[in-house]
Design a protein around this motif. Structure first.
Motif, PDB file in Angstrom:
ATOM      1  N   PRO A  48       0.758  -1.287   0.056  1.00 12.29           N
ATOM      2  CA  PRO A  48      -0.045   0.103  -0.129  1.00 12.29           C
ATOM      3  C   PRO A  48       1.056   1.319   0.016  1.00 12.29           C
ATOM      4  N   GLY A  49       0.088   2.278  -0.149  1.00 10.77           N
ATOM      5  CA  GLY A  49       0.525   3.865  -0.102  1.00 10.77           C
ATOM      6  C   GLY A  49       0.843   4.099   1.205  1.00 10.77           C
ATOM      7  N   GLY A  50       1.410   5.219   1.452  1.00 10.23           N
ATOM      8  CA  GLY A  50       1.663   5.868   2.849  1.00 10.23           C
ATOM      9  C   GLY A  50       3.354   6.134   2.795  1.00 10.23           C
ATOM     10  N   GLY A  79       5.479 -16.195  -9.833  1.00  5.59           N
ATOM     11  CA  GLY A  79       4.259 -15.861 -10.720  1.00  5.59           C
ATOM     12  C   GLY A  79       3.006 -15.253 -10.113  1.00  5.59           C
ATOM     13  N   GLY A  80       2.982 -14.867  -8.791  1.00  2.00           N
ATOM     14  CA  GLY A  80       1.887 -14.162  -8.056  1.00  2.00           C
ATOM     15  C   GLY A  80       1.589 -12.832  -8.547  1.00  2.00           C
ATOM     16  N   PHE A  81       0.459 -12.510  -8.570  1.00  3.99           N
ATOM     17  CA  PHE A  81       0.066 -11.094  -8.677  1.00  3.99           C
ATOM     18  C   PHE A  81       0.260 -10.196  -7.813  1.00  3.99           C
ATOM     19  N   VAL A  82       1.171  -8.810  -7.835  1.00  2.00           N
ATOM     20  CA  VAL A  82       1.579  -8.038  -6.811  1.00  2.00           C
ATOM     21  C   VAL A  82       0.966  -6.610  -7.257  1.00  2.00           C
ATOM     22  N   PHE A  83       0.192  -5.770  -6.611  1.00  2.18           N
ATOM     23  CA  PHE A  83      -0.158  -4.478  -7.023  1.00  2.18           C
ATOM     24  C   PHE A  83       0.191  -3.529  -5.822  1.00  2.18           C
ATOM     25  N   ALA A  84       1.055  -2.468  -6.265  1.00  5.24           N
ATOM     26  CA  ALA A  84       1.846  -1.566  -5.447  1.00  5.24           C
ATOM     27  C   ALA A  84       1.581  -0.228  -5.850  1.00  5.24           C
ATOM     28  N   PRO A  85       0.632   0.735  -5.214  1.00  2.00           N
ATOM     29  CA  PRO A  85       0.461   1.977  -5.641  1.00  2.00           C
ATOM     30  C   PRO A  85       1.434   2.733  -4.609  1.00  2.00           C
ATOM     31  N   ASN A 185       6.852 -10.250 -16.584  1.00  3.29           N
ATOM     32  CA  ASN A 185       5.848 -11.534 -16.556  1.00  3.29           C
ATOM     33  C   ASN A 185       4.351 -10.586 -16.617  1.00  3.29           C
ATOM     34  N   ARG A 186       4.313  -9.516 -16.481  1.00  2.00           N
ATOM     35  CA  ARG A 186       2.938  -8.718 -16.574  1.00  2.00           C
ATOM     36  C   ARG A 186       2.170  -9.047 -15.199  1.00  2.00           C
ATOM     37  N   ARG A 187       2.766  -9.606 -14.215  1.00  2.00           N
ATOM     38  CA  ARG A 187       2.010  -9.968 -13.012  1.00  2.00           C
ATOM     39  C   ARG A 187       2.194  -9.004 -11.940  1.00  2.00           C
ATOM     40  N   VAL A 188       3.063  -8.225 -11.946  1.00  2.00           N
ATOM     41  CA  VAL A 188       3.479  -7.235 -10.929  1.00  2.00           C
ATOM     42  C   VAL A 188       3.350  -5.728 -11.461  1.00  2.00           C
ATOM     43  N   LEU A 189       2.207  -5.041 -10.799  1.00  2.00           N
ATOM     44  CA  LEU A 189       2.171  -3.703 -11.404  1.00  2.00           C
ATOM     45  C   LEU A 189       2.611  -2.527 -10.277  1.00  2.00           C
ATOM     46  N   GLY A 190       3.539  -1.577 -10.536  1.00  2.00           N
ATOM     47  CA  GLY A 190       3.480  -0.541  -9.640  1.00  2.00           C
ATOM     48  C   GLY A 190       3.313   0.473 -10.242  1.00  2.00           C
ATOM     49  N   MET A 191       2.580   1.714  -9.535  1.00  2.00           N
ATOM     50  CA  MET A 191       2.046   2.866 -10.044  1.00  2.00           C
ATOM     51  C   MET A 191       2.069   3.921  -8.983  1.00  2.00           C
ATOM     52  N   MET A 192       2.372   5.355  -9.062  1.00  2.00           N
ATOM     53  CA  MET A 192       2.172   6.140  -8.302  1.00  2.00           C
ATOM     54  C   MET A 192       0.696   6.606  -8.033  1.00  2.00           C
ATOM     55  N   PRO A 193      -0.236   6.692  -8.959  1.00  2.00           N
ATOM     56  CA  PRO A 193      -1.402   7.031  -8.627  1.00  2.00           C
ATOM     57  C   PRO A 193      -2.293   6.064  -7.869  1.00  2.00           C
ATOM     58  N   HIS A 194      -3.394   6.440  -7.207  1.00  2.00           N
ATOM     59  CA  HIS A 194      -3.965   5.374  -6.388  1.00  2.00           C
ATOM     60  C   HIS A 194      -5.341   4.928  -7.057  1.00  2.00           C
ATOM     61  N   PRO A 195      -5.491   4.014  -7.794  1.00  2.00           N
ATOM     62  CA  PRO A 195      -6.695   3.656  -8.086  1.00  2.00           C
ATOM     63  C   PRO A 195      -7.992   3.127  -6.983  1.00  2.00           C
ATOM     64  N   GLU A 196      -7.292   2.657  -5.850  1.00  2.00           N
ATOM     65  CA  GLU A 196      -8.047   2.200  -4.625  1.00  2.00           C
ATOM     66  C   GLU A 196      -8.866   3.371  -4.346  1.00  2.00           C
ATOM     67  N   ARG A 197      -8.406   4.681  -4.547  1.00  2.00           N
ATOM     68  CA  ARG A 197      -9.174   5.862  -4.213  1.00  2.00           C
ATOM     69  C   ARG A 197     -10.319   6.332  -4.947  1.00  2.00           C
ATOM     70  N   ALA A 198     -10.297   5.691  -6.329  1.00  2.00           N
ATOM     71  CA  ALA A 198     -11.169   5.953  -7.314  1.00  2.00           C
ATOM     72  C   ALA A 198     -12.002   4.473  -7.722  1.00  2.00           C
ATOM     73  N   SER A 199     -12.458   3.880  -6.693  1.00  2.00           N
ATOM     74  CA  SER A 199     -13.027   2.466  -7.158  1.00  2.00           C
ATOM     75  C   SER A 199     -14.471   2.518  -6.384  1.00  2.00           C
ATOM     76  N   ASP A 200     -15.063   3.689  -5.885  1.00  2.00           N
ATOM     77  CA  ASP A 200     -16.326   3.505  -5.487  1.00  2.00           C
ATOM     78  C   ASP A 200     -16.862   4.950  -5.854  1.00  2.00           C
ATOM     79  N   PRO A 201     -18.338   4.883  -5.802  1.00  2.00           N
ATOM     80  CA  PRO A 201     -19.190   6.262  -6.489  1.00  2.00           C
ATOM     81  C   PRO A 201     -18.893   7.255  -5.280  1.00  2.00           C
ATOM     82  N   LEU A 202     -18.940   6.939  -4.141  1.00  2.00           N
ATOM     83  CA  LEU A 202     -18.501   7.990  -2.934  1.00  2.00           C
ATOM     84  C   LEU A 202     -17.301   8.621  -2.992  1.00  2.00           C
ATOM     85  N   HIS A 203     -16.334   8.048  -3.865  1.00  2.00           N
ATOM     86  CA  HIS A 203     -14.910   8.512  -3.950  1.00  2.00           C
ATOM     87  C   HIS A 203     -14.918   9.851  -4.800  1.00  2.00           C
ATOM     88  N   GLY A 204     -16.333   9.792  -5.811  1.00  2.00           N
ATOM     89  CA  GLY A 204     -16.544  10.959  -6.683  1.00  2.00           C
ATOM     90  C   GLY A 204     -15.995  10.470  -8.086  1.00  2.00           C
TER      91      GLY A 204
END
Length: 222
Positions: A48-50, A79-85, A185-204
């Motif tokens: 996670p971020g922080g 080969g496990g998936f890793v997501f790192a914002p 292998n396309r199974r690990v993604l690192g990105m600076m933006p936060h898609p977890e903060r744009a995943s619910d209508p209440l987030h806007g």
């Protein structure tokens, strides 16, 4: 489907990431940094971020050497998936799981805003829910988000179609406008933006939700 979210001292987006994973259908467990193993059967690990360990030394440098880091790397290696914002992206570069480094923003100021990203590839589980060239609105919140790598690395990332997202207007000086990259292998993604903060209508906005649904779909279809 099982997911784990790592928790370091200073993590502040761990619960946000867990909520996004659960909304996509993952049975999600929080894993403290002092653990040396992941729970059995984990499909997806979220880093996670922080401000892990207060961003001392360099952002992500201590977390990359924490007790749980070995299990994280082993998960990625098999080969496990890793997501790192955000701070997670910084941790993965420090751990050698992704190339390059995250330096201070070009303007030397913390940036907290919604940023327009262009989807650069759709051949990964993380991006299959988007259209190539689609522009999505995702929040950013970082001081060290300036992605930097040597010319050879940038050429390799572009040549192997491993740039997942680019900024439409680069806010932080990132080389080639890069906002997120994939492992070979396309199974690990690192990105600076936060898609977890744009995943619910209440987030806007919900432009980030397709990323989490994509990984879930990939696992169900496997």
């Amino acid at each position: 489907m099982k997911a784990a979210v790592l928790v370091f001292p200073g993590s502040n987006c761990d619960r946000d990431l867990a909520v996004a994973f659960r909304a996509a259908g993952f049975d999600t467990t929080m894993v403290w940094h002092k653990e040396t193993d992941l729970p059995s059967g984990i499909d997806l690990v979220g880093v996670p971020g922080g401000f892990s360990y207060g961003d001392y030394l360099r952002c992500g440098a201590i977390a990359a050497r924490s007790p749980i880091a070995g299990a994280l790397k082993a998960h990625g290696d098999r080969g496990g998936f890793v997501f790192a914002p955000c701070n997670g992206f910084q941790i993965l570069t420090e751990a050698g799981m992704l190339p390059g480094a995250l330096l201070r923003n070009a303007g030397l100021k913390y940036i907290c805003e919604t940023s327009a990203l262009r989807v650069e590839e759709t051949e990964s589980a993380f991006t299959q829910g988007y259209d190539r060239g689609q522009v999505i609105d995702i929040p950013i919140a970082h001081h060290e988000g300036n992605y930097t790598a040597d010319a050879e690395t940038i050429a390799r990332l572009n040549g192997e179609n491993r740039v997942a997202f680019r900024y439409v207007a680069t806010p932080n000086g990132a080389t080639d406008g890069i906002a997120g990259i994939l492992s070979d292998n396309r199974r690990v993604l690192g990105m600076m933006p936060h898609p977890e903060r744009a995943s619910d209508p209440l987030h806007g906005g919900t432009d980030g939700a397709a990323l989490f649904r994509g990984v879930a779909q990939a696992l169900v279809s496997a």
